[in-house]
Design a protein around this motif. Structure first.
Motif, PDB file in Angstrom:
ATOM      1  N   THR A 148       0.844  -1.191   0.000  1.00  0.00           N
ATOM      2  CA  THR A 148       0.000   0.000   0.000  1.00  0.00           C
ATOM      3  C   THR A 148       0.879   1.241   0.000  1.00  0.00           C
ATOM      4  O   THR A 148       1.959   1.240   0.595  1.00  0.00           O
ATOM      5  CB  THR A 148      -0.948   0.015   1.216  1.00  0.00           C
ATOM      6  OG1 THR A 148      -1.747   1.209   1.173  1.00  0.00           O
ATOM      7  CG2 THR A 148      -0.180  -0.031   2.538  1.00  0.00           C
ATOM      8  N   THR A 194      -0.489   9.869   1.425  1.00  0.00           N
ATOM      9  CA  THR A 194       0.090   8.807   0.599  1.00  0.00           C
ATOM     10  C   THR A 194       1.428   9.261   0.018  1.00  0.00           C
ATOM     11  O   THR A 194       1.760  10.453   0.027  1.00  0.00           O
ATOM     12  CB  THR A 194      -0.845   8.417  -0.569  1.00  0.00           C
ATOM     13  OG1 THR A 194      -0.689   9.351  -1.640  1.00  0.00           O
ATOM     14  CG2 THR A 194      -2.303   8.403  -0.130  1.00  0.00           C
ATOM     15  N   LEU A 249      -6.324  10.936   3.058  1.00  0.00           N
ATOM     16  CA  LEU A 249      -5.259   9.945   2.928  1.00  0.00           C
ATOM     17  C   LEU A 249      -3.929  10.654   2.715  1.00  0.00           C
ATOM     18  O   LEU A 249      -3.790  11.473   1.798  1.00  0.00           O
ATOM     19  CB  LEU A 249      -5.523   9.003   1.759  1.00  0.00           C
ATOM     20  CG  LEU A 249      -6.845   8.220   1.767  1.00  0.00           C
ATOM     21  CD1 LEU A 249      -6.918   7.321   0.533  1.00  0.00           C
ATOM     22  CD2 LEU A 249      -7.004   7.413   3.039  1.00  0.00           C
ATOM     23  N   ILE A 251      -0.481   4.064   1.070  1.00  0.00           N
ATOM     24  CA  ILE A 251      -1.157   4.929   2.045  1.00  0.00           C
ATOM     25  C   ILE A 251      -0.409   4.869   3.372  1.00  0.00           C
ATOM     26  O   ILE A 251      -0.243   3.800   3.950  1.00  0.00           O
ATOM     27  CB  ILE A 251      -2.621   4.505   2.243  1.00  0.00           C
ATOM     28  CG1 ILE A 251      -3.367   4.514   0.906  1.00  0.00           C
ATOM     29  CG2 ILE A 251      -3.318   5.435   3.249  1.00  0.00           C
ATOM     30  CD1 ILE A 251      -4.745   3.890   0.973  1.00  0.00           C
TER      31      ILE A 251
END
Length: 257
Positions: free
Chosen positions: A2, A43, A41, A4
Motif C-alpha cells: 500500500t 500517501t 489519505l 497509504i
C-alpha cells in the motif's frame, strides 16, 4: 503493498433527519442526528480526500440557508468551527491547496462542499452518478458545489483501483453511481468505507438498505456485497453517518496507519 501512510477521519458536521431516510422501514416518528464525514489519505503520491464535506456557507449565509434547507422543510445541518474542513486540515499542517485528488462517493450536498475550492485537484466520480446529478431527478444535491467550470473531472465506471492500497467499489443504489472504498493500511489492515451504501450499523446487522434510494434493490445488493466482503477479507466497516460509531473512531488529528 500500500502507498497509504495514514488515514484521517474528519468530522465535518451533523445533519438531523428522519431515521427512515437511513433505514428502510424505520418508524417515521424517529429522528436521528448523523455525522457528516470526509477521509484524508496521506500517501506517497500526495494528499487525497475521499469526499469533501459540506460547505459551511450553505448554513451561515441566510439566503443559502433558506434556499437549500428551510424553504424545503429541512432541518439545517450543524457545521461549527471545529467541524470546518479547512480548520481540520490546518491542525495537521496542510491547506486545501495541498489536496491533489478528490474522490467522491456520490454528489449529495453533504459530500461535495469543498470541491469547488480545490481547483488544483483532480475530482473522480462514477460517470453515471455525474450524469444523474445533471438531471432533474437527482435528490439532495446543491448544484453550485459541482457545476464550476474549473473542476477537473475524472469519470470512472464500475470498480477501479486508484493506486496500491485504495480500491473503489461500485455500490450503486443509494444513488445511480454511488461508490464505496476499500483502504489497505500497513498496521490497521483493511478498512471498508461504506459512505451512504449503509448509514448505520443497523443497516448491516439487519441487512436493511437505506430508505432513501434511487433503486432499493440495487442498494440492498450493494449493502450485502459490502457485508460479505467485510466478513471474507476481513475488514473493519467505517461508517459515514453512524452517530454511535463516530464516537469510537480515531478522529483527526489522530489517524489510522
Amino acid at each position: 503493498m500500500t502507498v497509504i501512510k495514514r488515514l484521517y477521519v474528519l468530522l465535518c458536521g451533523y445533519e438531523t433527519i428522519p431515521k427512515y431516510i437511513s433505514v428502510s422501514g424505520a418508524d417515521n416518528r424517529f429522528m436521528i442526528s448523523e455525522p457528516i464525514c470526509a477521509y484524508l489519505l496521506d500517501t506517497t503520491q500526495g494528499w487525497i480526500l475521499l469526499d469533501a464535506g459540506m460547505d459551511p456557507q450553505h448554513v451561515t449565509d441566510p439566503q443559502r440557508l433558506h434556499t437549500y434547507f428551510t424553504s424545503q422543510g429541512m432541518i439545517p445541518p450543524i457545521v461549527r468551527t471545529q467541524h470546518d474542513l479547512k480548520n481540520q486540515l490546518a491542525e495537521i499542517g496542510i491547506t486545501l491547496a495541498d489536496i491533489s485528488w478528490i474522490i467522491l462517493s456520490h454528489l449529495h450536498f453533504d459530500h461535495t462542499g469543498y470541491i469547488k475550492h480545490c481547483p488544483q485537484a483532480r475530482v473522480s466520480v462514477q460517470k453515471r452518478d455525474y450524469d444523474a446529478a445533471m438531471g432533474a431527478d437527482y435528490f439532495a444535491s446543491i448544484a453550485e458545489d459541482f457545476n464550476s467550470p474549473t473542476i477537473r473531472w475524472d469519470f470512472r465506471e464500475g470498480d477501479w483501483d486508484a493506486f496500491p492500497g485504495l480500491t473503489l467499489l461500485d455500490t450503486r443504489g443509494h444513488t445511480p453511481g454511488h461508490q464505496s472504498a476499500l483502504v489497505q493500511l500497513k498496521h490497521s489492515g483493511a478498512l471498508l468505507l461504506t459512505f451512504d451504501a449503509g448509514d448505520l450499523m443497523e443497516n448491516f446487522n439487519q441487512s436493511l438498505p437505506p430508505g432513501s434510494c434511487a433503486d432499493q434493490n440495487e442498494a440492498l445488493s450493494s449493502l450485502l456485497r459490502i457485508k460479505t466482503l467485510a466478513e471474507t477479507l476481513p475488514a473493519q466497516l467505517i461508517l459515514f453517518h453512524d452517530p454511535q460509531q463516530i464516537q469510537q473512531l480515531r478522529l483527526s488529528p489522530e489517524y489510522y496507519e
